[in-house]
Design a protein around this motif. Structure first.
Motif, mmCIF file in Angstrom:
data_model
loop_
_atom_site.group_PDB
_atom_site.id
_atom_site.type_symbol
_atom_site.label_atom_id
_atom_site.label_comp_id
_atom_site.label_asym_id
_atom_site.label_seq_id
_atom_site.Cartn_x
_atom_site.Cartn_y
_atom_site.Cartn_z
ATOM 1 N N ALA A 1 0.835 -1.208 0.000
ATOM 2 C CA ALA A 1 0.000 0.000 0.000
ATOM 3 C C ALA A 1 0.869 1.257 0.000
ATOM 4 O O ALA A 1 0.596 2.214 -0.727
ATOM 5 C CB ALA A 1 -0.935 0.006 1.205
ATOM 6 N N LEU A 2 1.926 1.245 0.788
ATOM 7 C CA LEU A 2 2.805 2.414 0.839
ATOM 8 C C LEU A 2 3.534 2.608 -0.486
ATOM 9 O O LEU A 2 3.682 3.740 -0.965
ATOM 10 C CB LEU A 2 3.807 2.276 1.985
ATOM 11 N N ALA A 3 3.987 1.514 -1.070
ATOM 12 C CA ALA A 3 4.670 1.600 -2.364
ATOM 13 C C ALA A 3 3.724 2.214 -3.391
ATOM 14 O O ALA A 3 4.071 3.179 -4.095
ATOM 15 C CB ALA A 3 5.120 0.219 -2.807
ATOM 16 N N ARG A 4 2.525 1.673 -3.443
ATOM 17 C CA ARG A 4 1.512 2.145 -4.372
ATOM 18 C C ARG A 4 1.230 3.635 -4.186
ATOM 19 O O ARG A 4 1.233 4.421 -5.136
ATOM 20 C CB ARG A 4 0.239 1.352 -4.092
ATOM 21 N N PHE A 5 1.020 4.002 -2.949
ATOM 22 C CA PHE A 5 0.711 5.392 -2.615
ATOM 23 C C PHE A 5 1.801 6.337 -3.112
ATOM 24 O O PHE A 5 1.528 7.346 -3.767
ATOM 25 C CB PHE A 5 0.551 5.519 -1.100
ATOM 26 N N GLU B 1 2.549 -1.836 -9.219
ATOM 27 C CA GLU B 1 2.743 -0.558 -9.910
ATOM 28 C C GLU B 1 3.995 -0.581 -10.799
ATOM 29 O O GLU B 1 4.755 0.385 -10.823
ATOM 30 C CB GLU B 1 2.865 0.594 -8.904
ATOM 31 N N GLY B 2 4.189 -1.695 -11.466
ATOM 32 C CA GLY B 2 5.288 -1.754 -12.428
ATOM 33 C C GLY B 2 6.624 -2.210 -11.861
ATOM 34 O O GLY B 2 7.602 -2.347 -12.598
ATOM 35 N N GLY C 1 -9.049 2.618 1.108
ATOM 36 C CA GLY C 1 -8.152 2.414 -0.033
ATOM 37 C C GLY C 1 -7.166 1.342 0.365
ATOM 38 O O GLY C 1 -7.350 0.651 1.379
ATOM 39 N N SER C 2 -6.087 1.213 -0.403
ATOM 40 C CA SER C 2 -5.168 0.125 -0.067
ATOM 41 C C SER C 2 -4.514 0.345 1.298
ATOM 42 O O SER C 2 -4.317 -0.593 2.062
ATOM 43 C CB SER C 2 -4.123 -0.083 -1.164
#
Lengths: 214, 214
Positions: free
Chosen positions: A98-102, A133-134, B93-94
């Motif tokens: 979640a943190l990475a995505r954010f 996210e890639g 959200g995530s």
DNA sequence: TAGATTGTTAATCGATTAACAATC
DNA sequence: TAGATTGTTAATCGATTAACAATC
């Protein structure tokens, strides 16, 4: 650019001021701001605002105030936010993911946000190769090599508490200079590594204290 | 149980001491601990440990130290951690989902962890009804009713920055007494509501400062 | 008893606030 | 010029540390 012995209490308020200036710059409400209003919006007294800024130079004009866009840019310089800083996330559980995505989204959406997550690591082989996210999740074995080859300077630790100290040590050995730790343990790092803690349990327990009737 | 005017600096260290005592109690290494060792493990000076504890009573014995299990239980009383505290997560959200998951698991696994997430809310109708660890996502319309009927005292805000203030206001109106805010904005709440901030951007920007060559 | 460690008071340190001359 | 606001010094406030008598 170095100003020796600035207290951490001061450094912690600079991002607060920067956030206010970012907001004002975006809305183009005005060109100038006084220490009084900047303090108001940041939740800090006006005298303290002036004193904090004065550590780094003379950015205002007497009788006038501070030019918003100018002070904003100066603060970005002071905080070292002009160039992209590469970040690794270690521990890709739901919180790490979640943190990475954010942060990856924020980097893509907000051009003045200069923190770029560019590597994910996890000890669990089942997760290796998973995409977020890639970015694919890498083995911990690759930690040092990737951090060095990709010039990663900062890391976010989201592994279980019992592994956090080992991970922090490995990160320090790999040349990481700053760590944001989410694991609920006190970790020790060499002096040249900066540590920030996001210890939610501690915060929640503190809040519990104030729930008592007064 | 009330000791007036305890400084927040003191309250913030109590969960640190408690964590050390929990650890020692689990491993049953010893029955007693000195302020020196407790401070060592918590990262605090021994004099400060004694002074902090002395605000709440006399828990030690001269020449001997503190009984681990006794002090642990006393600290749990002081911090108001004896009974279950119900928590809502607003914004699924995530990050919100990850935090909910993390805390729900911890509540089930660790019997001394007394924070229980028991409601999830999100403004997005597409998410309504989604299940996370046995809880379904509810409409924001239900916020006040559910908080009151389920005796929820604490909330975690993980909505986008632009909605955080409104959510906080609604939570305060619904009778919430403590908020942990993850949204990257300063929010204002009435005096009787306690606020803790987990503002990651601020922490990361602060860390960036220290990346500069010295 | 001798040694250790608490609880507490006094001394120190550091951070914030108030005040004001300088000056735009 | 008159009014406003900075940068800076001095005063205040609060938190941490040192010291030690009390006592287990």
């Amino acid at each position: 650019m170095r100003w020796k012995k600035i207290s951490d209490a001061v450094v912690r308020r600079l991002p607060l001021y920067l956030r206010v200036l970012d907001e004002l710059a975006k809305n183009k409400d005005a060109k100038l701001i006084s220490s009084h209003e900047l303090g108001e919006r940041a939740g800090v007294g006006p005298a303290l605002v002036r004193k904090d800024l004065a550590w780094f130079g003379e950015f205002g004009k007497q009788g006038v105030g501070y030019e918003i866009e100018y002070l904003r840019l100066e603060l970005r310089k002071i905080l070292n936010l002009e160039n992209v800083i590469r970040v690794a996330v270690v521990g890709v559980g739901s919180l790490g993911a979640a943190l990475a995505r954010f942060h990856i989204k924020k980097f893509l959406e907000d051009e003045s946000f200069n923190l770029k997550v560019c590597a994910l690591f996890d000890a669990d082989p089942d997760k290796h190769g998973d995409m977020h996210e890639g970015l694919h999740v890498r083995d911990m074995e690759e930690l040092e090599d990737v951090i060095r080859s990709e010039d990663i300077e900062m890391a976010i630790i989201t592994v279980p508490a019992e592994f956090a100290q080992d991970v922090a040590t490995n990160l320090a050995n790999a040349g990481i200079r700053a760590i944001l730790n989410f694991a609920p343990v006190k970790i020790s790092v060499p002096d040249h590594v900066q540590l920030a803690t996001a210890d939610l349990s501690l915060e929640l327990q503190r809040l519990a204290y104030y729930l008592q009737e007064e």
